[in-house]
Scaffold this motif. Structure first.
Motif, short mmCIF file in Angstrom:
data_model
loop_
_atom_site.label_atom_id
_atom_site.label_comp_id
_atom_site.label_asym_id
_atom_site.label_seq_id
_atom_site.Cartn_x
_atom_site.Cartn_y
_atom_site.Cartn_z
N ILE A 131 0.92 -1.17 -0.11
CA ILE A 131 0.08 -0.18 0.02
C ILE A 131 0.93 1.31 0.08
O ILE A 131 1.68 1.59 0.87
CB ILE A 131 -0.97 -0.01 1.16
CG1 ILE A 131 -1.74 -1.29 1.32
CG2 ILE A 131 -1.78 1.22 1.21
CD1 ILE A 131 -2.85 -1.33 2.56
N GLY A 141 -4.55 4.86 3.64
CA GLY A 141 -3.48 3.81 3.46
C GLY A 141 -3.02 3.18 4.84
O GLY A 141 -3.23 1.97 4.99
N GLN A 142 -3.10 3.98 5.80
CA GLN A 142 -2.95 3.32 7.21
C GLN A 142 -3.88 2.79 7.65
O GLN A 142 -3.87 1.68 8.06
CB GLN A 142 -2.83 4.64 8.29
CG GLN A 142 -1.24 5.46 8.03
CD GLN A 142 -0.26 4.63 8.78
OE1 GLN A 142 -0.54 3.60 9.34
NE2 GLN A 142 1.05 5.03 8.58
N PHE A 145 -4.19 -0.53 5.73
CA PHE A 145 -3.27 -1.48 6.22
C PHE A 145 -3.38 -2.02 7.79
O PHE A 145 -3.24 -3.28 7.78
CB PHE A 145 -1.86 -0.55 6.32
CG PHE A 145 -0.81 -1.26 7.17
CD1 PHE A 145 0.25 -2.32 6.63
CD2 PHE A 145 -0.25 -0.94 8.32
CE1 PHE A 145 1.14 -3.05 7.22
CE2 PHE A 145 0.63 -1.57 9.08
CZ PHE A 145 1.48 -2.60 8.52
N ARG A 149 -4.06 -6.20 7.94
CA ARG A 149 -3.28 -6.83 8.96
C ARG A 149 -4.00 -7.81 9.96
O ARG A 149 -3.62 -8.81 10.33
CB ARG A 149 -2.06 -5.83 9.42
CG ARG A 149 -1.17 -6.50 10.28
CD ARG A 149 0.14 -5.53 10.79
NE ARG A 149 -0.44 -4.52 11.64
CZ ARG A 149 0.21 -3.63 12.28
NH1 ARG A 149 1.49 -3.55 12.08
NH2 ARG A 149 -0.38 -2.79 12.89
N VAL A 155 0.45 -8.08 4.16
CA VAL A 155 0.36 -6.30 3.72
C VAL A 155 1.30 -5.63 4.27
O VAL A 155 1.91 -5.96 5.53
CB VAL A 155 -1.19 -5.67 4.24
CG1 VAL A 155 -1.09 -5.99 5.82
CG2 VAL A 155 -1.31 -4.35 3.56
N GLU A 156 2.12 -4.76 3.52
CA GLU A 156 3.02 -4.00 3.72
C GLU A 156 2.56 -2.54 3.32
O GLU A 156 2.19 -2.34 2.39
CB GLU A 156 4.36 -4.46 2.92
CG GLU A 156 4.74 -5.63 3.50
CD GLU A 156 6.25 -6.26 2.69
OE1 GLU A 156 6.77 -5.23 2.57
OE2 GLU A 156 6.38 -7.30 2.47
N LEU A 157 3.22 -1.71 4.17
CA LEU A 157 2.87 0.04 4.11
C LEU A 157 4.08 0.60 3.41
O LEU A 157 5.04 0.33 4.15
CB LEU A 157 2.31 0.57 5.31
CG LEU A 157 1.89 1.92 5.11
CD1 LEU A 157 0.74 2.08 4.32
CD2 LEU A 157 1.67 2.77 6.55
#
Length: 274
Positions: A131, A141-142, A145, A149, A155-157
């Motif tokens: 993301i 986005g946060q 995420f 998760r 998932v990775e930010l």
């Protein structure tokens, strides 16, 4: 350039002249002030301000503000916020929330069920989910995420921009999904993500504010969000709702597996007193 008014400003009283000088030199500040705040700032009565507006050919304080706004040509966030605040006179939180209802309604009406289903399938089948979001979209986005998760999805930010974004993006490959946000336009980082996908063949998903993005700015999957008219303040109400809609749909599709992950998280919180 001096402000232009329907009537001449030559015969103003000293107090009215002070008001005019303040407005000329503090135009943006004036647009966000109530009549009470202007009265307190300059030490003149609200009645004097109302008479001042009429002496300039305006019906009232609201029309005076709209006239200043029209001539000041405010651009960017300040201009959009000013137009939203001044749209109906004094700000009414209930009216503004009704505007957000309209944003949700238009987002819902434009939602393509097939496109949403395809985005959901891509999310659940991806080997890894990346993301990327920055500026106002960073909160979205946060949120995405955090929610994904919690469901146990891989998932990775990604960093919002810069070399660190490239260091994260280089890890994305085939069978991965890269999600980004490009509401009014696709950012330089978004274009970078799309260009990289041509070589690496990961899939892309964009939350967009355009029903028909140009070919060079279209992701593989596009979810439309309506955030208001072009020159209005753009809120994230509908964007947050669509993010949560995607997460809830993913949770439902995961079924028992998703619930088991959430239950295990709850058990660990109890075990460690968190």
């Amino acid at each position: 350039m001096p402000l232009q008014f329907p009537q001449s400003s030559e015969n103003l009283t000293p107090a009215e002249r002070r008001l005019l000088e303040f407005i000329e030199s503090h135009r943006e500040e004036f647009l966000f002030m109530t009549i009470g705040q202007l009265s307190a700032a300059l030490g003149v009565s609200e009645a004097t301000i109302s008479r001042f507006a009429r002496h300039l050919g305006c019906q009232d304080f609201k029309q005076l503000k709209n006239l200043v706004l029209a001539q000041n040509h405010l651009e960017g966030p300040a201009g959009k916020l000013a137009r939203t605040v001044l749209a109906e006179g004094e700000f009414d939180p209930r009216r503004y929330l009704m505007q957000q209802q309209a944003c949700l309604q238009k987002t819902m009406e434009a939602l393509d069920p097939a496109a949403f289903e395809e985005a959901l399938e891509a999310l659940l089948s991806a080997r890894r989910i990346f993301i990327q979001a920055k500026s106002a979209s960073a909160a979205m986005g946060q949120l995405l995420f955090f929610r994904l998760r919690r469901l146990g999805l891989p998932v990775e930010l990604l960093p919002g921009s810069g070399t660190e974004l490239l260091e994260g993006l280089v890890q994305a490959g085939e069978q991965d999904l890269v999600i980004f946000f490009g509401f009014s336009k696709v950012s330089a980082e978004g274009r970078m993500i799309l260009r990289r996908a041509e070589t690496v063949r990961y899939r892309t998903l964009c939350f967009t504010g355009r029903l028909h993005p140009p070919a060079g700015e279209r992701a593989d999957l596009n979810l439309y969000v309506y955030r208001g008219a072009e020159k209005e303040y753009h809120s994230m109400t509908a964007a947050a709702a669509l993010v949560d809609t995607l997460v809830v749909a993913a949770s439902q599709r995961l079924g028992a597996d998703g619930a088991a992950r959430l239950q295990e998280l709850h058990r660990m919180k109890q075990q460690f007193g968190r």
